[in-house]
Design a protein around this motif. Structure first.
Motif, mmCIF file in Angstrom:
data_model
loop_
_atom_site.group_PDB
_atom_site.id
_atom_site.type_symbol
_atom_site.label_atom_id
_atom_site.label_comp_id
_atom_site.label_asym_id
_atom_site.label_seq_id
_atom_site.Cartn_x
_atom_site.Cartn_y
_atom_site.Cartn_z
ATOM 1 N N ARG A 23 0.833 -1.202 0.000
ATOM 2 C CA ARG A 23 0.000 0.000 0.000
ATOM 3 C C ARG A 23 0.867 1.252 0.000
ATOM 4 N N SER A 24 0.443 2.231 -0.800
ATOM 5 C CA SER A 24 1.029 3.566 -0.754
ATOM 6 C C SER A 24 -0.127 4.554 -0.858
ATOM 7 N N SER A 25 0.164 5.829 -0.829
ATOM 8 C CA SER A 25 -0.913 6.815 -0.918
ATOM 9 C C SER A 25 -1.536 6.861 -2.308
ATOM 10 N N GLU A 26 -0.819 6.358 -3.314
ATOM 11 C CA GLU A 26 -1.301 6.433 -4.690
ATOM 12 C C GLU A 26 -1.878 5.128 -5.230
ATOM 13 N N GLU A 67 -4.104 -11.130 -8.446
ATOM 14 C CA GLU A 67 -3.445 -9.913 -7.973
ATOM 15 C C GLU A 67 -3.828 -8.748 -8.862
ATOM 16 N N MET A 68 -3.965 -7.570 -8.260
ATOM 17 C CA MET A 68 -4.390 -6.384 -9.003
ATOM 18 C C MET A 68 -3.842 -5.141 -8.302
ATOM 19 N N ILE A 69 -3.480 -4.135 -9.099
ATOM 20 C CA ILE A 69 -3.067 -2.851 -8.545
ATOM 21 C C ILE A 69 -4.234 -1.895 -8.709
ATOM 22 N N ILE A 70 -4.648 -1.294 -7.612
ATOM 23 C CA ILE A 70 -5.764 -0.355 -7.596
ATOM 24 C C ILE A 70 -5.175 1.043 -7.395
ATOM 25 N N ALA A 71 -5.414 1.935 -8.354
ATOM 26 C CA ALA A 71 -4.899 3.305 -8.264
ATOM 27 C C ALA A 71 -5.907 4.205 -7.549
ATOM 28 N N GLN A 75 -10.850 4.964 0.117
ATOM 29 C CA GLN A 75 -11.443 4.344 1.299
ATOM 30 C C GLN A 75 -10.880 2.939 1.454
ATOM 31 N N ILE A 76 -10.473 2.584 2.662
ATOM 32 C CA ILE A 76 -9.978 1.243 2.969
ATOM 33 C C ILE A 76 -10.656 0.815 4.258
#
Length: 95
Positions: A23-26, A67-71, A75-76
């Motif tokens: 996880r990152s801010s982006e 697996e997937m990258i969500i940009a 909300q988490i």
């Protein structure tokens, strides 16, 4: 050890359910991911994360992607065990 599942809302991509790998801010990298495209039996994602959906037969949740990258996550929300059972119980929506 039990895996922790989350609901992630992305700014322009929708709502996703799965495990968070990084996880990152982006962006968030998720594993075992389903998109929650349409639901009935919950008023918002917060209710889904706490209680699941009351009408699983009417929900449209996609296949599981490894697996997937969500940009642009905005909300988490951690899922309760009740929520996880409910979401996992929704039939895969596909054509």
């Amino acid at each position: 050890m039990e895996k922790k599942y989350y609901i992630v809302r992305a700014r322009e991509a929708g709502v996703f359910y799965g495990e968070i790998k990084e996880r990152s801010s982006e962006e968030i990298t998720m594993k075992n991911v389903r998109k929650l495209w349409y639901w009935e039996g919950a008023c918002a994602v917060e209710q889904i994360a706490v209680a699941g959906v009351a009408k699983p037969e009417n929900c449209k949740f996609t296949v599981v992607v490894d697996e997937m990258i969500i940009a642009n996550p905005i909300q988490i929300i951690p899922c309760s065990e009740k929520s996880k059972k409910s979401i996992d119980g929704v039939k895969i929506w596909k054509i």
